[in-house]
Design a protein around this motif. Structure first.
Motif, PDB file in Angstrom:
ATOM      1  N   ALA A 247      45.602  27.041  43.478  1.00 34.86           N
ATOM      2  CA  ALA A 247      45.701  27.900  42.296  1.00 34.86           C
ATOM      3  C   ALA A 247      46.679  29.030  42.580  1.00 34.86           C
ATOM      4  N   SER A 248      47.657  29.211  41.707  1.00 38.15           N
ATOM      5  CA  SER A 248      48.659  30.265  41.867  1.00 38.15           C
ATOM      6  C   SER A 248      48.287  31.478  41.025  1.00 38.15           C
ATOM      7  N   ARG A 249      48.889  32.598  41.345  1.00 39.63           N
ATOM      8  CA  ARG A 249      48.586  33.835  40.637  1.00 39.63           C
ATOM      9  C   ARG A 249      48.991  33.788  39.167  1.00 39.63           C
ATOM     10  N   ASP A 250      49.918  32.903  38.823  1.00 42.30           N
ATOM     11  CA  ASP A 250      50.344  32.809  37.425  1.00 42.30           C
ATOM     12  C   ASP A 250      49.422  31.921  36.593  1.00 42.30           C
ATOM     13  N   GLY A 251      48.320  31.416  37.201  1.00 43.12           N
ATOM     14  CA  GLY A 251      47.363  30.592  36.475  1.00 43.12           C
ATOM     15  C   GLY A 251      47.617  29.103  36.559  1.00 43.12           C
ATOM     16  N   SER A 252      48.665  28.693  37.253  1.00 43.29           N
ATOM     17  CA  SER A 252      48.920  27.259  37.401  1.00 43.29           C
ATOM     18  C   SER A 252      48.095  26.692  38.554  1.00 43.29           C
TER      19      SER A 252
ATOM     20  N   GLY B 108      44.095  33.321  34.414  1.00 40.26           N
ATOM     21  CA  GLY B 108      43.104  33.962  35.258  1.00 40.26           C
ATOM     22  C   GLY B 108      42.479  33.056  36.295  1.00 40.26           C
ATOM     23  N   ALA B 109      43.103  31.918  36.607  1.00 40.35           N
ATOM     24  CA  ALA B 109      42.561  31.020  37.637  1.00 40.35           C
ATOM     25  C   ALA B 109      42.313  31.809  38.916  1.00 40.35           C
ATOM     26  N   TRP B 110      41.120  31.659  39.495  1.00 41.91           N
ATOM     27  CA  TRP B 110      40.679  32.535  40.574  1.00 41.91           C
ATOM     28  C   TRP B 110      40.315  31.743  41.826  1.00 41.91           C
TER      29      TRP B 110
END
Length: 203
Positions: free
Chosen positions: A16-21, A44-46
């Motif tokens: 999971a990347s900070r950009d939500g991908s 918001g992927a965490w």
């Protein structure tokens, strides 16, 4: 990356990347998995988790949504459950745990300072609303950690609560006895042995 998880029985890695991908990678090469070239987009992927066989990826977003993604079937991730938490905006402020059982039949999700849920593999609650904590209980003996741990055989799991460590059965999410007091010790990690008979904690 925001988080990364590896399947225990396959070559699947979820990142999971900070950009939500959310990307699916091949563990042997580090490149995009041949079965999935395009990433999913989840605002918001965490935290991510991969089931043991590698076919389903779970993603927790910062508003408490638990998304399940059958990526081999080219399906878009769907919100299967929502954990009742305050939305998270700070990168540093809280920890979260998202983890499939060793045999893949259950999924644990929890956020430090708040609650935790036990879900079926498809994201539906194991009982009631899936919550495993009692009124007034919070997950995490330390504010920045969200300690949850499976036994090796997947029949039990342990949680570190503000009231102390506790062990639960994975079938129904029922507590196995009372949590026990560890005094003033600030605990940050928890583990169970292969059959869930012995509990280990560390500060």
């Amino acid at each position: 990356p925001s988080d990364v998880a590896l399947s225990s029985r396959s070559d699947v890695v979820a990142l999971a990347s900070r950009d939500g991908s959310v990307h699916i990678l091949d563990a042997a090469t580090g490149a995009s998995h041949e079965g999935r070239r395009a990433p999913a987009k989840i605002p918001g992927a965490w935290v991510v988790a991969v089931e043991p066989e590698g076919n389903v990826v779970a993603i927790l977003d910062r508003s408490g949504g638990v998304h399940l993604w059958s990526w081999r079937e080219d399906e878009a991730p769907e919100v299967a459950h929502r954990l009742a938490i305050e939305p998270r905006t700070g990168e540093w402020a809280f920890g979260a745990t998202l983890e499939f059982a060793p045999r893949g039949g259950r999924l644990l999700v929890g956020v430090a300072g708040e609650g935790a849920s036990l879900l079926h593999r498809d994201g539906t609650p194991v009982r009631d609303d899936g919550r495993i904590l009692r009124t007034g209980e919070r997950l995490g003996g330390h504010f920045f950690e969200a300690p949850l741990a499976w036994s090796g055989d997947g029949t039990r799991f342990a949680a570190l609560l503000n009231s102390g460590p506790a062990v639960f059965d994975a079938e129904r999410g029922r507590r196995r006895g009372a949590s026990f007091d560890v005094g003033e010790t600030e605990l940050r990690a928890i583990a169970l042995d292969a059959k869930g008979q012995r509990l280990f904690v560390s500060g």
